[in-house]
Design a protein around this motif. Structure first.
Motif, mmCIF file in Angstrom:
data_model
loop_
_atom_site.group_PDB
_atom_site.id
_atom_site.type_symbol
_atom_site.label_atom_id
_atom_site.label_comp_id
_atom_site.label_asym_id
_atom_site.label_seq_id
_atom_site.Cartn_x
_atom_site.Cartn_y
_atom_site.Cartn_z
ATOM 1 N N MET A 2 30.260 38.258 44.468
ATOM 2 C CA MET A 2 30.642 39.570 43.963
ATOM 3 C C MET A 2 31.679 39.463 42.851
ATOM 4 S SD MET A 2 30.916 42.204 47.162
ATOM 5 C CE MET A 2 29.506 42.557 48.218
ATOM 6 N N SER A 3 31.547 40.338 41.872
ATOM 7 C CA SER A 3 32.542 40.451 40.811
ATOM 8 C C SER A 3 33.721 41.276 41.318
ATOM 9 C CB SER A 3 31.934 41.134 39.591
ATOM 10 O OG SER A 3 31.596 42.483 39.900
ATOM 11 N N ASN A 4 34.775 41.330 40.516
ATOM 12 C CA ASN A 4 35.931 42.150 40.905
ATOM 13 C C ASN A 4 35.537 43.609 41.087
ATOM 14 O OD1 ASN A 4 37.452 39.868 40.737
ATOM 15 N ND2 ASN A 4 38.760 40.557 39.061
ATOM 16 N N THR A 5 34.681 44.101 40.189
ATOM 17 C CA THR A 5 34.247 45.495 40.290
ATOM 18 C C THR A 5 33.475 45.742 41.578
ATOM 19 O OG1 THR A 5 34.138 45.699 37.886
ATOM 20 C CG2 THR A 5 32.892 47.304 39.173
ATOM 21 N N GLU A 6 32.580 44.833 41.916
ATOM 22 C CA GLU A 6 31.795 44.967 43.141
ATOM 23 C C GLU A 6 32.674 44.890 44.383
ATOM 24 O OE1 GLU A 6 27.545 43.097 41.626
ATOM 25 O OE2 GLU A 6 29.167 41.765 42.252
ATOM 26 N N MET A 7 33.659 43.986 44.369
ATOM 27 C CA MET A 7 34.578 43.891 45.505
ATOM 28 C C MET A 7 35.425 45.146 45.617
ATOM 29 S SD MET A 7 35.831 39.919 45.875
ATOM 30 C CE MET A 7 36.227 39.569 44.173
ATOM 31 N N SER A 8 35.817 45.697 44.483
ATOM 32 C CA SER A 8 36.599 46.928 44.488
ATOM 33 C C SER A 8 35.833 48.045 45.168
ATOM 34 C CB SER A 8 36.943 47.316 43.040
ATOM 35 O OG SER A 8 37.566 48.567 42.984
ATOM 36 N N GLU A 9 34.550 48.183 44.840
ATOM 37 C CA GLU A 9 33.725 49.228 45.442
ATOM 38 C C GLU A 9 33.499 48.957 46.931
ATOM 39 O OE1 GLU A 9 30.251 49.110 43.063
ATOM 40 O OE2 GLU A 9 31.180 50.107 41.328
ATOM 41 N N CYS A 10 33.291 47.691 47.289
ATOM 42 C CA CYS A 10 33.021 47.329 48.678
ATOM 43 C C CYS A 10 34.232 47.569 49.570
ATOM 44 C CB CYS A 10 32.591 45.872 48.752
ATOM 45 S SG CYS A 10 32.213 45.274 50.419
ATOM 46 N N LEU A 11 35.423 47.240 49.061
ATOM 47 C CA LEU A 11 36.640 47.334 49.864
ATOM 48 C C LEU A 11 37.350 48.674 49.726
ATOM 49 C CD1 LEU A 11 38.069 43.761 49.113
ATOM 50 C CD2 LEU A 11 36.905 44.521 51.188
ATOM 51 N N GLY A 12 36.945 49.482 48.770
ATOM 52 C CA GLY A 12 37.579 50.780 48.585
ATOM 53 C C GLY A 12 38.982 50.701 48.027
ATOM 54 N N VAL A 13 39.210 49.692 47.170
ATOM 55 C CA VAL A 13 40.527 49.550 46.533
ATOM 56 C C VAL A 13 40.305 49.434 45.028
ATOM 57 C CG1 VAL A 13 41.549 48.449 48.541
ATOM 58 C CG2 VAL A 13 40.503 47.035 46.772
ATOM 59 N N GLY A 14 41.385 49.527 44.273
ATOM 60 C CA GLY A 14 41.279 49.469 42.826
ATOM 61 C C GLY A 14 41.036 48.060 42.312
ATOM 62 N N PRO A 15 40.452 47.932 41.113
ATOM 63 C CA PRO A 15 40.209 46.614 40.515
ATOM 64 C C PRO A 15 41.469 45.775 40.369
ATOM 65 C CG PRO A 15 39.018 48.318 39.324
ATOM 66 C CD PRO A 15 39.914 49.026 40.294
ATOM 67 N N ALA A 16 42.591 46.419 40.057
ATOM 68 C CA ALA A 16 43.839 45.667 39.909
ATOM 69 C C ALA A 16 44.263 45.051 41.231
ATOM 70 C CB ALA A 16 44.938 46.580 39.372
ATOM 71 N N THR A 17 44.030 45.780 42.327
ATOM 72 C CA THR A 17 44.359 45.250 43.658
ATOM 73 C C THR A 17 43.481 44.056 43.988
ATOM 74 O OG1 THR A 17 45.048 47.434 44.420
ATOM 75 C CG2 THR A 17 44.518 45.812 46.109
ATOM 76 N N VAL A 18 42.193 44.164 43.674
ATOM 77 C CA VAL A 18 41.281 43.044 43.907
ATOM 78 C C VAL A 18 41.721 41.828 43.103
ATOM 79 C CG1 VAL A 18 38.934 42.196 43.531
ATOM 80 C CG2 VAL A 18 39.298 44.467 44.508
ATOM 81 N N LYS A 19 42.077 42.045 41.845
ATOM 82 C CA LYS A 19 42.525 40.939 41.003
ATOM 83 C C LYS A 19 43.742 40.246 41.599
ATOM 84 C CE LYS A 19 43.556 39.875 36.165
ATOM 85 N NZ LYS A 19 43.700 40.437 34.792
ATOM 86 N N THR A 20 44.647 41.032 42.166
ATOM 87 C CA THR A 20 45.825 40.463 42.823
ATOM 88 C C THR A 20 45.433 39.630 44.029
ATOM 89 O OG1 THR A 20 47.228 42.301 42.093
ATOM 90 C CG2 THR A 20 47.996 41.018 43.985
ATOM 91 N N HIS A 21 44.489 40.135 44.821
ATOM 92 C CA HIS A 21 44.032 39.394 46.000
ATOM 93 C C HIS A 21 43.334 38.092 45.596
ATOM 94 C CE1 HIS A 21 45.276 42.375 48.785
ATOM 95 N NE2 HIS A 21 44.312 43.252 48.546
ATOM 96 N N VAL A 22 42.516 38.152 44.555
ATOM 97 C CA VAL A 22 41.834 36.943 44.089
ATOM 98 C C VAL A 22 42.855 35.897 43.656
ATOM 99 C CG1 VAL A 22 40.356 35.979 42.278
ATOM 100 C CG2 VAL A 22 39.693 38.103 43.413
ATOM 101 N N ALA A 23 43.865 36.322 42.900
ATOM 102 C CA ALA A 23 44.906 35.391 42.460
ATOM 103 C C ALA A 23 45.619 34.765 43.661
ATOM 104 C CB ALA A 23 45.902 36.110 41.559
ATOM 105 N N ALA A 24 45.859 35.571 44.703
ATOM 106 C CA ALA A 24 46.525 35.050 45.902
ATOM 107 C C ALA A 24 45.641 34.037 46.623
ATOM 108 C CB ALA A 24 46.881 36.200 46.840
ATOM 109 N N VAL A 25 44.344 34.321 46.701
ATOM 110 C CA VAL A 25 43.411 33.385 47.348
ATOM 111 C C VAL A 25 43.385 32.053 46.603
ATOM 112 C CG1 VAL A 25 40.969 32.929 47.814
ATOM 113 C CG2 VAL A 25 41.957 35.150 48.403
ATOM 114 N N LEU A 26 43.314 32.108 45.279
ATOM 115 C CA LEU A 26 43.288 30.876 44.501
ATOM 116 C C LEU A 26 44.573 30.084 44.692
ATOM 117 C CD1 LEU A 26 41.651 32.008 41.107
ATOM 118 C CD2 LEU A 26 40.563 31.130 43.167
ATOM 119 N N ALA A 27 45.700 30.782 44.682
ATOM 120 C CA ALA A 27 46.986 30.100 44.850
ATOM 121 C C ALA A 27 47.108 29.466 46.236
ATOM 122 C CB ALA A 27 48.130 31.077 44.603
ATOM 123 N N LYS A 28 46.743 30.205 47.276
ATOM 124 C CA LYS A 28 46.924 29.709 48.644
ATOM 125 C C LYS A 28 45.953 28.582 48.990
ATOM 126 C CE LYS A 28 48.950 33.946 50.490
ATOM 127 N NZ LYS A 28 48.849 35.069 51.456
#
Length: 214
Positions: free
Chosen positions: A166-192
């Motif tokens: 899924m792209s950030n946009t698709e994850m945003s729609e799936c999780l019901g959160v904004g694209p910026a929030t998804v981008k933050t979560h992705v960055a956290a996953v990569l870092a951790k």
């Protein structure tokens, strides 16, 4: 978008160049016939994307990928180009840091789409194929890695959705959160997970058992 082609077969490089140079916004800036030459050309030209054959003289595409990613501060996105889809060499290249892989028999539209997708880096290239490779070749860790416990529940959800491609946009729609929030979560996953990109995070998830193939 600047692209370097690395393949020991001139006809393959020529075919790839013809297809890519015909596309608006894509320019093939260099070629290499060996793994060692690929490293040198990439260091000199600093492309955005490299199409890298797995099996080449001197050093193979896996070692060339490792050297490029280890020595450049802002390395290009590397796509492995291969004849065989379910190949341990391809999986090793993904583990080494390649952003995805592409079959040599892929049609022109697939080739161009793959180059544009990895350059954009907002989703996984051919996620079903990556899952198939993980099911066949993943080297399971005997115990969960430390990063698994550090992921929040939402970050775990994001990692699983990343594995689905899924792209950030698709994850945003799936999780019901904004694209910026998804981008933050992705960055956290990569870092951790200590991952360079989404592909590396997904490989880590399969090899740790955080995600089970199938």
């Amino acid at each position: 978008m600047r692209v370097v082609l690395a393949d020991d077969e001139r006809m393959v490089r020529t075919a790839l160049r013809v297809i890519l140079d015909a596309e608006a916004g894509i320019e093939v800036v260099g070629e290499a016939a060996t793994g060692a030459e690929a490293v040198s050309v990439v260091r000199a030209l600093r492309p955005d994307v490299v199409l890298m054959d797995v099996r080449m003289p001197q050093i193979d595409g896996i070692r060339a990928t490792e050297q490029i990613l280890a020595t450049l501060a802002d390395p290009p996105r590397i796509v492995v180009v291969t004849t065989f889809e379910n190949d341990a060499y391809v999986y090793d290249a993904l583990r080494a840091g390649a952003a995805g892989f592409l079959l040599k028999r892929a049609d022109p539209d697939e080739l161009v789409g793959a180059v544009r997708l990895v350059a954009r880096s907002d989703s996984l290239l051919f996620p079903a194929a990556v899952r198939g490779l993980a099911a066949e070749h993943a080297r399971r860790s005997p115990a969960p890695p430390p990063w698994a416990a550090r992921l929040t529940d939402r970050e775990g959800d994001v990692l699983r959705l990343m594995a689905k491609g899924m792209s950030n946009t698709e994850m945003s729609e799936c999780l019901g959160v904004g694209p910026a929030t998804v981008k933050t979560h992705v960055a956290a996953v990569l870092a951790k997970t200590g991952s360079r990109d989404r592909t590396q995070a997904v490989i880590a998830a399969y090899e740790s058992g955080f995600i089970t193939p199938g």
